[in-house]
Design a protein around this motif. Structure first.
Motif, PDB file in Angstrom:
ATOM      1  N   LEU A   1      -4.430  -7.453   3.387  1.00  0.00           N
ATOM      2  CA  LEU A   1      -5.154  -6.506   4.219  1.00  0.00           C
ATOM      3  C   LEU A   1      -4.174  -5.451   4.700  1.00  0.00           C
ATOM      4  CD1 LEU A   1      -7.680  -5.648   5.881  1.00  0.00           C
ATOM      5  CD2 LEU A   1      -6.854  -7.192   7.670  1.00  0.00           C
ATOM      6  N   LEU A   2      -4.481  -4.203   4.469  1.00  0.00           N
ATOM      7  CA  LEU A   2      -3.658  -3.094   4.956  1.00  0.00           C
ATOM      8  C   LEU A   2      -4.482  -2.280   5.944  1.00  0.00           C
ATOM      9  CD1 LEU A   2      -1.992  -1.919   1.620  1.00  0.00           C
ATOM     10  CD2 LEU A   2      -1.058  -3.445   3.365  1.00  0.00           C
ATOM     11  N   VAL A   3      -3.907  -2.074   7.124  1.00  0.00           N
ATOM     12  CA  VAL A   3      -4.608  -1.359   8.185  1.00  0.00           C
ATOM     13  C   VAL A   3      -3.644  -0.440   8.929  1.00  0.00           C
ATOM     14  CG1 VAL A   3      -6.267  -3.233   8.570  1.00  0.00           C
ATOM     15  CG2 VAL A   3      -4.185  -3.145   9.925  1.00  0.00           C
ATOM     16  N   MET A  16      -1.655   5.372  -0.019  1.00  0.00           N
ATOM     17  CA  MET A  16      -0.610   5.352  -1.044  1.00  0.00           C
ATOM     18  C   MET A  16      -0.022   3.946  -1.196  1.00  0.00           C
ATOM     19  SD  MET A  16       1.284   8.995  -0.317  1.00  0.00           S
ATOM     20  CE  MET A  16       2.711   8.482  -1.206  1.00  0.00           C
ATOM     21  N   VAL A  17       0.252   3.290  -0.082  1.00  0.00           N
ATOM     22  CA  VAL A  17       0.791   1.930  -0.123  1.00  0.00           C
ATOM     23  C   VAL A  17      -0.204   1.001  -0.809  1.00  0.00           C
ATOM     24  CG1 VAL A  17       1.492  -0.047   1.281  1.00  0.00           C
ATOM     25  CG2 VAL A  17       2.299   2.243   1.871  1.00  0.00           C
ATOM     26  N   ASN A  24       0.763  -3.394  -8.564  1.00  0.00           N
ATOM     27  CA  ASN A  24       1.605  -4.578  -8.685  1.00  0.00           C
ATOM     28  C   ASN A  24       0.784  -5.865  -8.705  1.00  0.00           C
ATOM     29  OD1 ASN A  24       4.715  -4.043  -8.547  1.00  0.00           O
ATOM     30  ND2 ASN A  24       3.732  -2.478  -7.296  1.00  0.00           N
ATOM     31  N   GLY A  25      -0.519  -5.753  -8.939  1.00  0.00           N
ATOM     32  CA  GLY A  25      -1.361  -6.913  -9.132  1.00  0.00           C
ATOM     33  C   GLY A  25      -2.007  -7.511  -7.895  1.00  0.00           C
ATOM     34  N   TRP A  26      -1.868  -6.874  -6.756  1.00  0.00           N
ATOM     35  CA  TRP A  26      -2.466  -7.389  -5.519  1.00  0.00           C
ATOM     36  C   TRP A  26      -3.937  -7.017  -5.436  1.00  0.00           C
ATOM     37  CZ3 TRP A  26       0.050  -9.823  -1.312  1.00  0.00           C
ATOM     38  CH2 TRP A  26       1.433  -9.953  -1.442  1.00  0.00           C
ATOM     39  N   SER A  27      -4.719  -7.886  -4.847  1.00  0.00           N
ATOM     40  CA  SER A  27      -6.082  -7.560  -4.442  1.00  0.00           C
ATOM     41  C   SER A  27      -5.955  -7.036  -3.011  1.00  0.00           C
ATOM     42  CB  SER A  27      -6.947  -8.822  -4.484  1.00  0.00           C
ATOM     43  OG  SER A  27      -8.217  -8.551  -3.958  1.00  0.00           O
ATOM     44  N   VAL A  28      -6.328  -5.794  -2.795  1.00  0.00           N
ATOM     45  CA  VAL A  28      -6.061  -5.131  -1.519  1.00  0.00           C
ATOM     46  C   VAL A  28      -7.348  -4.738  -0.821  1.00  0.00           C
ATOM     47  CG1 VAL A  28      -4.942  -3.141  -0.425  1.00  0.00           C
ATOM     48  CG2 VAL A  28      -3.911  -4.191  -2.444  1.00  0.00           C
ATOM     49  N   ALA A  29      -7.407  -5.065   0.450  1.00  0.00           N
ATOM     50  CA  ALA A  29      -8.481  -4.573   1.320  1.00  0.00           C
ATOM     51  C   ALA A  29      -7.840  -3.591   2.287  1.00  0.00           C
ATOM     52  CB  ALA A  29      -9.120  -5.721   2.085  1.00  0.00           C
ATOM     53  N   THR A  30      -8.458  -2.446   2.462  1.00  0.00           N
ATOM     54  CA  THR A  30      -8.008  -1.494   3.478  1.00  0.00           C
ATOM     55  C   THR A  30      -9.148  -1.328   4.477  1.00  0.00           C
ATOM     56  OG1 THR A  30      -8.705   0.354   2.084  1.00  0.00           O
ATOM     57  CG2 THR A  30      -6.377  -0.209   2.042  1.00  0.00           C
ATOM     58  N   ASP A 107       9.773   2.118   1.755  1.00  0.00           N
ATOM     59  CA  ASP A 107       8.820   3.000   1.090  1.00  0.00           C
ATOM     60  C   ASP A 107       7.749   2.176   0.390  1.00  0.00           C
ATOM     61  OD1 ASP A 107       9.836   2.198  -1.519  1.00  0.00           O
ATOM     62  OD2 ASP A 107      11.511   3.546  -1.151  1.00  0.00           O
ATOM     63  N   ALA A 108       6.745   2.857  -0.124  1.00  0.00           N
ATOM     64  CA  ALA A 108       5.612   2.193  -0.773  1.00  0.00           C
ATOM     65  C   ALA A 108       6.038   1.424  -2.023  1.00  0.00           C
ATOM     66  CB  ALA A 108       4.545   3.225  -1.131  1.00  0.00           C
ATOM     67  N   ARG A 109       7.034   1.929  -2.727  1.00  0.00           N
ATOM     68  CA  ARG A 109       7.484   1.252  -3.955  1.00  0.00           C
ATOM     69  C   ARG A 109       8.046  -0.132  -3.677  1.00  0.00           C
ATOM     70  NH1 ARG A 109       7.651   4.866  -8.235  1.00  0.00           N
ATOM     71  NH2 ARG A 109       7.742   7.042  -7.609  1.00  0.00           N
ATOM     72  N   THR A 110       8.762  -0.276  -2.589  1.00  0.00           N
ATOM     73  CA  THR A 110       9.375  -1.572  -2.297  1.00  0.00           C
ATOM     74  C   THR A 110       8.492  -2.473  -1.438  1.00  0.00           C
ATOM     75  OG1 THR A 110      10.556  -0.641  -0.407  1.00  0.00           O
ATOM     76  CG2 THR A 110      11.730  -0.672  -2.505  1.00  0.00           C
ATOM     77  N   ALA A 111       7.437  -1.925  -0.871  1.00  0.00           N
ATOM     78  CA  ALA A 111       6.578  -2.715   0.018  1.00  0.00           C
ATOM     79  C   ALA A 111       5.940  -3.904  -0.694  1.00  0.00           C
ATOM     80  CB  ALA A 111       5.499  -1.817   0.636  1.00  0.00           C
ATOM     81  N   ALA A 112       5.438  -3.702  -1.916  1.00  0.00           N
ATOM     82  CA  ALA A 112       4.789  -4.806  -2.640  1.00  0.00           C
ATOM     83  C   ALA A 112       5.781  -5.918  -2.956  1.00  0.00           C
ATOM     84  CB  ALA A 112       4.123  -4.293  -3.913  1.00  0.00           C
ATOM     85  N   ALA A 113       6.992  -5.561  -3.314  1.00  0.00           N
ATOM     86  CA  ALA A 113       8.013  -6.573  -3.596  1.00  0.00           C
ATOM     87  C   ALA A 113       8.378  -7.342  -2.331  1.00  0.00           C
ATOM     88  CB  ALA A 113       9.251  -5.924  -4.205  1.00  0.00           C
TER      89      ALA A 113
END
Length: 123
Positions: A1-3, A16-17, A24-30, A107-113
């Motif tokens: 969950l991103l809020v 963007m995040v 990167n394969g995540w199921s994302v809810a915003t 940053d957004a690129r490293t957030a998923a990792a």
């Protein structure tokens, strides 16, 4: 969950995040909770592995530590990870842990990792 933190006006970075997470394969809810109560209802309703909150300015840091604690207590997932992101954490990465978060990312690129590491650790 991103809020965004309730009351946050700037949400473009959140979108963007979310896109980087999806790639990167995540199921994302915003979601865009208006209040802390709304946020707590979200985490009580669905089982999220991770909750990422974005903060645009230092003024919105007030109460963030207690909000992280409340979020963990309300969550259907007792092992939920909490990430904080946004400008204040880019300037001071250690601030996230002082506010009770498990991680932050520059940053957004490293957030998923970073998020994957948190979920693995909390399992």
């Amino acid at each position: 969950l991103l809020v965004p933190v309730p009351g946050e006006q700037h949400t473009f970075g959140l979108l963007m995040v979310a896109e980087f997470f999806r790639r990167n394969g995540w199921s994302v809810a915003t979601e865009y909770p208006a209040t802390t109560g709304d946020l707590l209802e979200l985490v009580a309703r669905d089982r999220y592995s991770l909750v990422g909150m974005t903060v645009g300015c230092r003024e919105q840091l007030d109460g963030l530590s207690s909000r992280s604690t409340q979020l963990r207590r309300a969550s259907r997932n007792r092992s939920v990870g909490v990430m904080l992101g946004g400008r204040p954490f880019t300037d001071q990465p250690d601030l996230a842990s002082r506010l009770g978060a498990d991680a932050t990312a520059a940053d957004a690129r490293t957030a998923a990792a970073q998020a994957a590491g948190v979920v693995r650790l909390l399992g």
